[in-house]
Design an enzyme around this catalytic site. Structure first.
Site, PDB file in Angstrom:
ATOM      1  CB  SER A   1       4.833  -2.039   1.449  1.00 54.05           C
ATOM      2  OG  SER A   1       5.983  -1.949   2.268  1.00 54.05           O
TER       3      SER A   1
ATOM      4  CG  ASP B   1       8.220  -9.199   2.120  1.00 54.62           C
ATOM      5  OD1 ASP B   1       9.266  -8.550   2.305  1.00 54.62           O
ATOM      6  OD2 ASP B   1       7.105  -8.661   1.950  1.00 54.62           O
TER       7      ASP B   1
ATOM      8  CG  HIS C   1       7.850  -6.133  -0.028  1.00 53.36           C
ATOM      9  ND1 HIS C   1       7.036  -6.350   1.066  1.00 53.36           N
ATOM     10  CD2 HIS C   1       7.893  -4.780  -0.198  1.00 53.36           C
ATOM     11  CE1 HIS C   1       6.606  -5.181   1.537  1.00 53.36           C
ATOM     12  NE2 HIS C   1       7.099  -4.210   0.795  1.00 53.36           N
TER      13      HIS C   1
END
Length: 290
Positions: A155, A232, A266
């Site tokens: 991320s 995600d 995620h």
């Protein structure tokens, strides 16, 4: 190891794991002007000499513990003889106005840039910490091979990994990322962070934007691997923008293996599913496997 390094870095804990040791250190950072911690996994092969290093940069709200405790990376790292180093995501224990106001800016959200705005520039220089101060400390403190290092992240940390490799041609032999923030100048998270840390000049932003950087990359071949879960939620919110990066890389002739993984989100469940593939990706480039 020099006496100065021994004094500068304090071993907080050491725990045996897959034949190696998970070690946590604390040290005084001159770059960040605060005390920092980082976690490592030193594989058993390091008992015989220096080993290659893979740096992992974590995402928003995380610290030096998340990856080392959740990803399951020690087993494949031990198998391949690869050291892992996991830094924190921001300076800690400093007082900057607004640093605790939101989860996506300030504490736990340093965005791996060198801040230039008032207040933030005194501490928030995570880019220099990651690419200069921390590797120098690791190379003196641990049996690390300084000529064989790679970088990965998740991320915000995926963003950090990509820009670190692209801004330092030849320093990292390979780079990978899990659900990275690929085009921060064009997404809400990035616009907020860049405005706060760097001001409003988008030319300055471009120097920390992986999509902008890969479009003009002119260095040694970079082995880039990206995994992105299709469930995600942040992908749907246009926070990650992997296709922007892929197209920019394609236009400049930089090879990128972008895998879109059906059903994955995620979280660290996603990371732990594909971590061995990423470890092996780096191990091949670093000469640890064919």
């Amino acid at each position: 190891m020099s006496q100065a390094v021994k004094m500068a870095a304090k071993l907080i804990s050491s725990t045996k794991c897959f034949g190696g040791q998970v070690k946590v250190f604390q040290h005084a950072s001159k770059v960040l002007n605060c005390e920092m911690k980082f976690s490592t996994f030193v594989p058993p092969q390091a008992e015989s000499g220096p080993v290659p290093v893979l740096y992992f940069l974590s995402g928003l709200t995380c610290n030096e513990t998340n990856f080392i405790t959740k990803a399951g990376a020690q087993r494949p790292a031990s198998k391949r003889g690869l050291m892992l180093v996991c830094p924190d995501t921001s300076p800690r224990g400093v007082k900057v106005e607004g640093d605790e106001d939101s989860w996506d800016f300030g504490t736990g959200a340093g965005f791996y840039v060198d801040a230039t705005t008032d207040g933030w520039k005194d501490h928030y220089k995570m880019y220099s910490y990651i690419t200069e101060e921390l590797p120098a400390l690791v190379n003196e403190l641990l049996p690390a091979d300084p000529e064989r290092i790679s970088i990965t992240g998740h991320s915000m940390g995926g963003h950090g990994a990509l820009i670190s490799a692209l801004k330092n041609p030849g320093m990292y032999k390979s780079v990978s990322a899990f659900a990275p923030i690929c085009h921060p100048s064009a997404c809400p998270w990035g616009k907020k962070a860049f405005t706060g840390y760097l001001g409003t000049d988008e030319d300055v932003w471009a120097e920390y934007d992986a999509t902008k950087l890969v479009a003009k990359y002119n260095g040694p071949p970079l082995h880039i691997k990206i995994d992105q879960g299709l469930e995600d939620g942040f992908l749907g919110q246009n926070q990650l923008l992997p296709d922007d990066f892929f197209q920019a890389a394609k236009s400049s002739g930089v090879g990128v293996a972008l895998a879109k993984q059906e059903g994955y989100d995620h979280s660290y469940y996603f990371i732990s599913t594909f971590i061995e593939e990423h470890i092996d990706h780096h191990a091949r480039v670093l000469g640890l496997m064919e």
